[in-house]
Design a protein around this motif. Structure first.
Motif, PDB file in Angstrom:
ATOM      1  N   GLY A 157      -4.019 -99.026 -15.554  1.00  0.00           N
ATOM      2  CA  GLY A 157      -5.355 -99.225 -16.107  1.00  0.00           C
ATOM      3  C   GLY A 157      -6.162-100.254 -15.364  1.00  0.00           C
ATOM      4  N   ASN A 158      -6.666-101.249 -16.108  1.00  0.00           N
ATOM      5  CA  ASN A 158      -7.556-102.237 -15.476  1.00  0.00           C
ATOM      6  C   ASN A 158      -6.795-103.447 -14.938  1.00  0.00           C
ATOM      7  OD1 ASN A 158      -6.855-103.419 -17.899  1.00  0.00           O
ATOM      8  ND2 ASN A 158      -8.924-104.144 -18.401  1.00  0.00           N
ATOM      9  N   ALA A 159      -5.468-103.410 -14.954  1.00  0.00           N
ATOM     10  CA  ALA A 159      -4.704-104.499 -14.342  1.00  0.00           C
ATOM     11  C   ALA A 159      -4.786-104.389 -12.824  1.00  0.00           C
ATOM     12  CB  ALA A 159      -3.245-104.439 -14.790  1.00  0.00           C
ATOM     13  N   PRO A 160      -5.031-105.479 -12.117  1.00  0.00           N
ATOM     14  CA  PRO A 160      -5.161-105.412 -10.657  1.00  0.00           C
ATOM     15  C   PRO A 160      -3.803-105.155  -9.995  1.00  0.00           C
ATOM     16  CG  PRO A 160      -5.259-107.684 -11.400  1.00  0.00           C
ATOM     17  CD  PRO A 160      -5.268-106.835 -12.635  1.00  0.00           C
ATOM     18  N   LYS A 161      -3.864-104.538  -8.829  1.00  0.00           N
ATOM     19  CA  LYS A 161      -2.630-104.250  -8.103  1.00  0.00           C
ATOM     20  C   LYS A 161      -1.863-105.520  -7.768  1.00  0.00           C
ATOM     21  CE  LYS A 161      -0.841-101.662  -4.132  1.00  0.00           C
ATOM     22  NZ  LYS A 161      -1.177-100.836  -2.949  1.00  0.00           N
ATOM     23  N   ALA A 162      -2.566-106.610  -7.545  1.00  0.00           N
ATOM     24  CA  ALA A 162      -1.896-107.878  -7.240  1.00  0.00           C
ATOM     25  C   ALA A 162      -0.940-108.287  -8.353  1.00  0.00           C
ATOM     26  CB  ALA A 162      -2.937-108.969  -7.019  1.00  0.00           C
ATOM     27  N   LEU A 163      -1.223-107.819  -9.569  1.00  0.00           N
ATOM     28  CA  LEU A 163      -0.335-108.107 -10.699  1.00  0.00           C
ATOM     29  C   LEU A 163       0.769-107.066 -10.803  1.00  0.00           C
ATOM     30  CD1 LEU A 163       0.378-109.659 -13.299  1.00  0.00           C
ATOM     31  CD2 LEU A 163      -1.270-108.184 -14.506  1.00  0.00           C
ATOM     32  N   TRP A 192       5.994-105.575 -10.279  1.00  0.00           N
ATOM     33  CA  TRP A 192       6.940-104.885 -11.153  1.00  0.00           C
ATOM     34  C   TRP A 192       7.441-103.567 -10.575  1.00  0.00           C
ATOM     35  CZ3 TRP A 192       2.444-105.409 -15.034  1.00  0.00           C
ATOM     36  CH2 TRP A 192       2.332-106.749 -15.453  1.00  0.00           C
ATOM     37  N   VAL A 193       6.674-102.949  -9.696  1.00  0.00           N
ATOM     38  CA  VAL A 193       7.022-101.627  -9.178  1.00  0.00           C
ATOM     39  C   VAL A 193       6.727-101.569  -7.686  1.00  0.00           C
ATOM     40  CG1 VAL A 193       6.587-100.438 -11.379  1.00  0.00           C
ATOM     41  CG2 VAL A 193       4.728-100.721  -9.733  1.00  0.00           C
ATOM     42  N   GLU A 194       7.331-100.603  -7.017  1.00  0.00           N
ATOM     43  CA  GLU A 194       7.035-100.354  -5.615  1.00  0.00           C
ATOM     44  C   GLU A 194       6.133 -99.130  -5.496  1.00  0.00           C
ATOM     45  OE1 GLU A 194      10.632 -99.983  -3.416  1.00  0.00           O
ATOM     46  OE2 GLU A 194      11.313-102.021  -3.870  1.00  0.00           O
ATOM     47  N   VAL A 195       5.309 -99.109  -4.448  1.00  0.00           N
ATOM     48  CA  VAL A 195       4.400 -97.987  -4.250  1.00  0.00           C
ATOM     49  C   VAL A 195       4.722 -97.307  -2.925  1.00  0.00           C
ATOM     50  CG1 VAL A 195       2.550 -99.027  -5.592  1.00  0.00           C
ATOM     51  CG2 VAL A 195       2.648 -99.427  -3.144  1.00  0.00           C
ATOM     52  N   ASP A 196       4.376 -96.023  -2.853  1.00  0.00           N
ATOM     53  CA  ASP A 196       4.547 -95.309  -1.586  1.00  0.00           C
ATOM     54  C   ASP A 196       3.242 -95.357  -0.797  1.00  0.00           C
ATOM     55  OD1 ASP A 196       2.844 -93.416  -2.722  1.00  0.00           O
ATOM     56  OD2 ASP A 196       4.381 -91.868  -2.915  1.00  0.00           O
ATOM     57  N   LEU A 238       8.210 -92.505 -11.504  1.00  0.00           N
ATOM     58  CA  LEU A 238       8.313 -92.386 -12.951  1.00  0.00           C
ATOM     59  C   LEU A 238       9.345 -91.321 -13.293  1.00  0.00           C
ATOM     60  CD1 LEU A 238       4.502 -92.291 -13.778  1.00  0.00           C
ATOM     61  CD2 LEU A 238       6.023 -94.223 -14.224  1.00  0.00           C
ATOM     62  N   VAL A 239      10.016 -91.512 -14.405  1.00  0.00           N
ATOM     63  CA  VAL A 239      10.868 -90.449 -14.928  1.00  0.00           C
ATOM     64  C   VAL A 239      10.199 -89.851 -16.155  1.00  0.00           C
ATOM     65  CG1 VAL A 239      12.983 -91.529 -14.074  1.00  0.00           C
ATOM     66  CG2 VAL A 239      12.224 -92.006 -16.413  1.00  0.00           C
ATOM     67  N   CYS A 240      10.688 -88.698 -16.551  1.00  0.00           N
ATOM     68  CA  CYS A 240      10.292 -88.088 -17.821  1.00  0.00           C
ATOM     69  C   CYS A 240      11.586 -87.927 -18.618  1.00  0.00           C
ATOM     70  CB  CYS A 240       9.595 -86.756 -17.605  1.00  0.00           C
ATOM     71  SG  CYS A 240       7.989 -86.895 -16.791  1.00  0.00           S
ATOM     72  N   ARG A 241      11.822 -88.869 -19.498  1.00  0.00           N
ATOM     73  CA  ARG A 241      13.115 -89.003 -20.174  1.00  0.00           C
ATOM     74  C   ARG A 241      13.017 -88.553 -21.625  1.00  0.00           C
ATOM     75  NH1 ARG A 241      13.593 -93.961 -19.334  1.00  0.00           N
ATOM     76  NH2 ARG A 241      15.047 -94.063 -17.581  1.00  0.00           N
ATOM     77  N   ALA A 242      13.912 -87.674 -22.020  1.00  0.00           N
ATOM     78  CA  ALA A 242      14.043 -87.263 -23.407  1.00  0.00           C
ATOM     79  C   ALA A 242      15.178 -88.048 -24.060  1.00  0.00           C
ATOM     80  CB  ALA A 242      14.313 -85.761 -23.491  1.00  0.00           C
ATOM     81  N   LEU A 243      15.343 -87.885 -25.349  1.00  0.00           N
ATOM     82  CA  LEU A 243      16.428 -88.527 -26.091  1.00  0.00           C
ATOM     83  C   LEU A 243      17.129 -87.467 -26.930  1.00  0.00           C
ATOM     84  CD1 LEU A 243      17.996 -90.977 -27.259  1.00  0.00           C
ATOM     85  CD2 LEU A 243      16.155 -91.200 -28.960  1.00  0.00           C
TER      86      LEU A 243
END
Length: 288
Positions: free
Chosen positions: A22-28, A32-36, A43-48
Motif C-alpha cells: 500500500g502506501n508504505a514506502p519501499k525503504a520500509l 522484510w521481503v526481497e524483490v526480483d 507469496l504463497v496461497c496457503r489453505a488450512l
C-alpha cells in the motif's frame, strides 16, 4: 476435542511489492521481503486443513491453476500443476474427501483452487464434489455484483458453478450448524465487503484464519495495509480490535500469503508494536 491441523500449500505467486504494501514506502517494506527485477515479492496461497471428529474441513483453496497462460503470467502464478491437490494428497486426503469448505471471500487467489487445471479448449470444472460450501452472504453478493475497482478479482461464472451444486450455505451470523460451536465467524470489511474470518477454538488458544485482513507477518504491524484493500483505515481498526483480543486470549493467527510463516502467536515487541512469536512454517498433523 483435539483437532489435527495441516498447512496446505497451493500455487505460489509473485506480485508487485508496492501493491502488497500500500502506501508504505519501499525503504520500509524491503527490510522484510526481497524483490526480483520486476519489483515483485514472493507469496504463497496457503489453505488450512482441519481434521475434526471424522470431518475434513478445508479453509480456502488458494489461486489454483485455472488461469490460461497470459493471465498466469500477469498474476505471477509460478507452477503449472494444481499444487493444492498435491498438498492435500500429502496430507492423506483428496479433494473428494473434503466435507466442508469455508471461503473467506471469492477473490481468485483464495477461490481459484476450486477449479480444475487449465486445459486449452476446455472450461475448468468445479472440484470438491462432496463438500458443503460455507461463504458469507455479503461476500457472495459482492462476487455477484462487484465494484469496477475489484471486478477483475473475481472469477466469471464461479458463483454459478457453486450455486448449482445445491451445497451452498450463506452465513449471516457467528455460527454454522455444519461446523459446531468450536468455530465462530466474524466479518471484516476493510479488504473487501463481507470477508468471513473464522476463529477456531483449540486446546492451545483460539486460531484465527486471517485471510486478507492480515496476509502475513509484516502486515501484523498495525499501519501496514495492501493497495488492494478497499477501505484501509477501516481495516486498521478491525485489525487492532482482533489483535488486542488475541493477545488477551493467547491467540494465534494463520496466514494465507506469508512464504515463511503459517502460524504465529500474537504478541507485542519492546516498542509496543504488534508482532508474532513462536512462528511455524508448516503444520503437519499438529494436534491443537
Amino acid at each position: 476435542m483435539t483437532k489435527q491441523f495441516y498447512s496446505i500449500l497451493g500455487n505460489s505467486q509473485k506480485l508487485d511489492g508496492g501493491a502488497m504494501f500500500g502506501n508504505a514506502p519501499k525503504a520500509l517494506w524491503q527490510r522484510w521481503v526481497e524483490v526480483d527485477e520486476q519489483n515483485r515479492i514472493d507469496l504463497v496461497c496457503r489453505a488450512l486443513l482441519v481434521k475434526d471428529g471424522g470431518k475434513n474441513i478445508l479453509f480456502e483453496t488458494g489461486i489454483g491453476a485455472f488461469f490460461e497462460p497470459k493471465f498466469k503470467d500477469r498474476y505471477g502464478v509460478q507452477e503449472d500443476e494444481h499444487v493444492l491437490l498435491q498438498s492435500l494428497e500429502a496430507a492423506g486426503v483428496s479433494h473428494e474427501d473434503i466435507d466442508i469448505l469455508v471461503l473467506s471471500h471469492l477473490h481468485f487467489d483464495h477461490a481459484g483452487g476450486l477449479l480444475s487445471k487449465w486445459q486449452e479448449g476446455k472450461e475448468p470444472e468445479l472440484l470438491f464434489p462432496n463438500a458443503e460450501f460455507i461463504i458469507g452472504k455479503e461476500a457472495w453478493q459482492r462476487a455477484n455484483n462487484p465494484h469496477p475497482r475489484d471486478k477483475a478479482s473475481f472469477i466469471p461464472g464461479l458463483t454459478d458453478l457453486i450455486e448449482q451444486t445445491g451445497r451452498l450455505h450463506l452465513i449471516e451470523g457467528e455460527r454454522s450448524d455444519l461446523l459446531g460451536d468450536d468455530y465462530r465467524f466474524f466479518l471484516s470489511n476493510g479488504h473487501t465487503p463481507g470477508m468471513l474470518l473464522t476463529e477456531i477454538t483449540t486446546e492451545q488458544g483460539p486460531v484465527v484464519f486471517a485471510a486478507d485482513l492480515i496476509p502475513g507477518v509484516p502486515w501484523v504491524h498495525l499501519p501496514i495495509t495492501m493497495g488492494y484493500d478497499r477501505f484501509p483505515e477501516n481495516l486498521i481498526e478491525e485489525k487492532k480490535l482482533l489483535l488486542d483480543r488475541l493477545i488477551e486470549e493467547n491467540g494465534h493467527l494463520y496466514f494465507t500469503h506469508d512464504p515463511e510463516t503459517c502460524l504465529g502467536t500474537v504478541t507485542k515487541d519492546e516498542k509496543g508494536r504488534f508482532t508474532t512469536q513462536d512462528n511455524l512454517k508448516q503444520l503437519v498433523n499438529r494436534a491443537m
